[in-house]
Design an enzyme around this catalytic site. Structure first.
Site, PDB file in Angstrom:
ATOM      1  N   GLY A 243       0.774  -1.229   0.000  1.00  0.00           N
ATOM      2  CA  GLY A 243       0.000   0.000   0.000  1.00  0.00           C
ATOM      3  C   GLY A 243       0.806   1.279   0.000  1.00  0.00           C
ATOM      4  CD  GLU A 285       1.341  -9.549   0.914  1.00  0.00           C
ATOM      5  OE1 GLU A 285       1.290 -10.788   0.920  1.00  0.00           O
ATOM      6  OE2 GLU A 285       0.334  -8.826   1.151  1.00  0.00           O
ATOM      7  N   PRO A 286       4.692  -4.965  -1.664  1.00  0.00           N
ATOM      8  CG  PRO A 286       6.835  -4.286  -2.298  1.00  0.00           C
ATOM      9  CD  PRO A 286       6.106  -5.214  -1.374  1.00  0.00           C
ATOM     10  N   GLY A 287       3.133  -3.590  -4.544  1.00  0.00           N
ATOM     11  CA  GLY A 287       2.716  -3.874  -5.915  1.00  0.00           C
ATOM     12  C   GLY A 287       2.755  -2.612  -6.736  1.00  0.00           C
ATOM     13  NE  ARG A 288      -1.442   2.079  -5.481  1.00  0.00           N
ATOM     14  CZ  ARG A 288      -2.693   2.227  -5.896  1.00  0.00           C
ATOM     15  NH1 ARG A 288      -2.954   3.007  -6.923  1.00  0.00           N
ATOM     16  NH2 ARG A 288      -3.683   1.612  -5.281  1.00  0.00           N
ATOM     17  NE  ARG A 325      -6.106   3.023  -9.861  1.00  0.00           N
ATOM     18  CZ  ARG A 325      -5.597   4.199  -9.476  1.00  0.00           C
ATOM     19  NH1 ARG A 325      -5.163   5.075 -10.375  1.00  0.00           N
ATOM     20  NH2 ARG A 325      -5.513   4.500  -8.206  1.00  0.00           N
ATOM     21  CE1 TYR A 329      -8.773   3.678  -7.536  1.00  0.00           C
ATOM     22  CE2 TYR A 329     -10.217   1.772  -7.307  1.00  0.00           C
ATOM     23  CZ  TYR A 329      -8.984   2.320  -7.620  1.00  0.00           C
ATOM     24  OH  TYR A 329      -7.959   1.495  -8.040  1.00  0.00           O
ATOM     25  CB  CYS A 356     -21.979   5.165 -24.705  1.00  0.00           C
ATOM     26  SG  CYS A 356     -21.793   5.311 -26.484  1.00  0.00           S
ATOM     27  CE1 TYR A 385      -4.209  -3.143  -8.027  1.00  0.00           C
ATOM     28  CE2 TYR A 385      -2.901  -1.177  -7.614  1.00  0.00           C
ATOM     29  CZ  TYR A 385      -3.321  -2.437  -7.235  1.00  0.00           C
ATOM     30  OH  TYR A 385      -2.853  -2.993  -6.081  1.00  0.00           O
TER      31      TYR A 385
END
Length: 429
Positions: A243, A285-288, A325, A329, A356, A385
């Site tokens: 995160g 657990e880094p991803g982004r 994305r 959000y 549309c 993502y």
């Protein structure tokens, strides 16, 4: 190869993005291999090499292909998967199974069978029923399954409510009430085919402060103390999730990895001293954080619609299908007009997608120079993502993925065709 060419166009990883758009078409996902590897090396230097008994696993939901599996493997990291599809991708890429963490709040029986049969390193249990499935499969396959139990520590990360995951009423993890936790621990330690290694928490995504991590660590370490006293159970591992925030716009106050990991490790060490506990192995657990800033998306501008005195819309040839994305959000991005990078922005344009949907807006009120049909727009920090969440809404094929390195350009995912959209269809009459 078109690297290091003298140009006023926007350069990314040493490549002229306008030339890339001409050569490969748009929309186009573009990734920098060097940037991905640089982040992995920062993890090795500032976490793995700094703290004993530490591990890092890449949260593959951010971006996963077989090529990405190969990069992560070569950098010595593990892999966090959350579905049978992600696990299957890792299997086909030949990723070491013992370096895999299998997450998911509703794993199917078949997915658990696949994980256990392939002897993944850890299964992160998200609810008590899952323990019964694992026990049954483990007994049938005569295997002992190493697990972590995911808990909701009751700590809220400072982020959008849709990507906050550690609060008490989260859909993820087992609540930290004594009755529920004790039932899960009792079941796990009594099983002949389960080895409980410790616990996992994840408090949210794209966080810029470390206080939530410290608060969650303190909560879990007090749990470790109670479980030691009540069950004589010593937890060997603590997975603190990921995160860590990245740069999207000027509003983001980005911190280095060690800002988070040093605070996490100090909190664990201090708690162990205070509570007379052995120091557990620690996992992040880094991803982004690894892949987000390593990617951009290239678009071609189409219709430019001016509403005098109100707004200018510049529509691009992608949008919600390749980046949901903003609609999902309210994610915000920065972008540049790649073929006019040397010109000073002197007006505002809202970047609209082609679908549309009124909500198909990539960026509101972007500062741009004069923008016209045929211009190339580069949206930054789209490595995480975007490809993972891409879809075929309005029957729009998904873009290709291009990997840039010192050795050249490599297409690692081919652009979908219209025929691909129909490939699984069956007409019954």
């Amino acid at each position: 190869m078109n690297k290091m060419k003298q140009t006023n166009n926007y350069m990314f990883a040493g490549y002229d993005t306008v030339e890339l758009a001409k050569k490969y078409g748009t929309p186009l996902y573009v990734l920098s291999e060097e940037s991905i590897r640089s982040r992995c090396k920062e993890i090795s230097t500032d976490f793995l090499g700094k703290y004993e008994n530490s591990k890092a696993v890449y949260a593959s939901k951010a971006f996963l292909t077989m090529t990405m599996c190969k990069i992560i493997e070569s950098e010595g990291l593990g892999l966090d998967v959350v579905s049978g599809g992600e696990l299957y991708t890792a299997i086909k890429a030949g990723f070491p199974m013992d370096r895999i963490m299998f997450h998911g709040n509703n794993k199917s029986y078949d997915e658990l069978e696949m994980a256990i049969n392939n002897e993944v390193g850890r299964i992160v249990v998200d609810h008590i029923d899952e323990l019964y499935f694992i026990e049954e499969i483990g007994a049938r396959m005569d295997k002992t399954v190493k697990i972590l139990i995911r808990v909701a520590p009751g700590v809220e990360g400072h982020t959008h409510k849709y990507i906050t995951t550690g609060q008490k009423d989260s859909k993820f993890g087992i609540p930290l009430d004594k009755v529920t936790i004790d039932e899960a621990v009792s079941k796990a330690i009594a099983s002949k085919h389960i080895e409980l290694m410790g616990f996992h928490f994840h408090i949210g995504s794209n966080l810029f402060e470390n206080d939530s991590y410290v608060a969650a660590v303190k909560t879990i370490m007090n749990l470790y103390k109670r479980l030691k006293d009540d069950f004589n159970f010593v937890a060997k591992e603590l997975n603190t999730g990921g995160g860590f925030g990245i740069y999207y716009t000027e509003k983001d106050c980005v911190k280095p990895l060690k800002y988070f990991t040093d605070a996490i490790m100090k909190a664990i060490y201090d708690c162990c001293q205070e509570l007379d506990l052995d120091m557990p192995g620690v996992i992040i657990e880094p991803g982004r954080w690894i892949v987000g800033e390593a990617g951009i998306t290239l678009y071609t501008v189409g219709a430019v619609k001016e509403i005098p005195g109100i707004r200018t819309y510049a529509s691009v040839d992608g949008g919600l299908p390749d980046n949901p994305r903003p609609a999902l959000y309210s994610a915000e991005y920065k972008a540049v007009v790649a073929n006019k990078y040397g010109l000073k922005p002197d007006r505002l344009a809202t970047i609209a997608g082609r679908c549309c949907e009124t909500g198909d807006i990539l960026i509101w009120d972007l500062e741009v120079p004069e923008i016209k049909r045929g211009d190339i727009l580069a949206v930054l920090s789209t490595g995480a993502y975007n490809y993972s969440m891409a879809n075929n809404y309005n029957r729009i094929p998904r873009p290709a993925v291009l990997l840039l390195s010192k050795d050249g350009e490599k297409v690692i995912v081919e652009r979908e065709t219209y025929e691909d959209l129909l490939r699984k269809e069956v007409v019954p009459f």
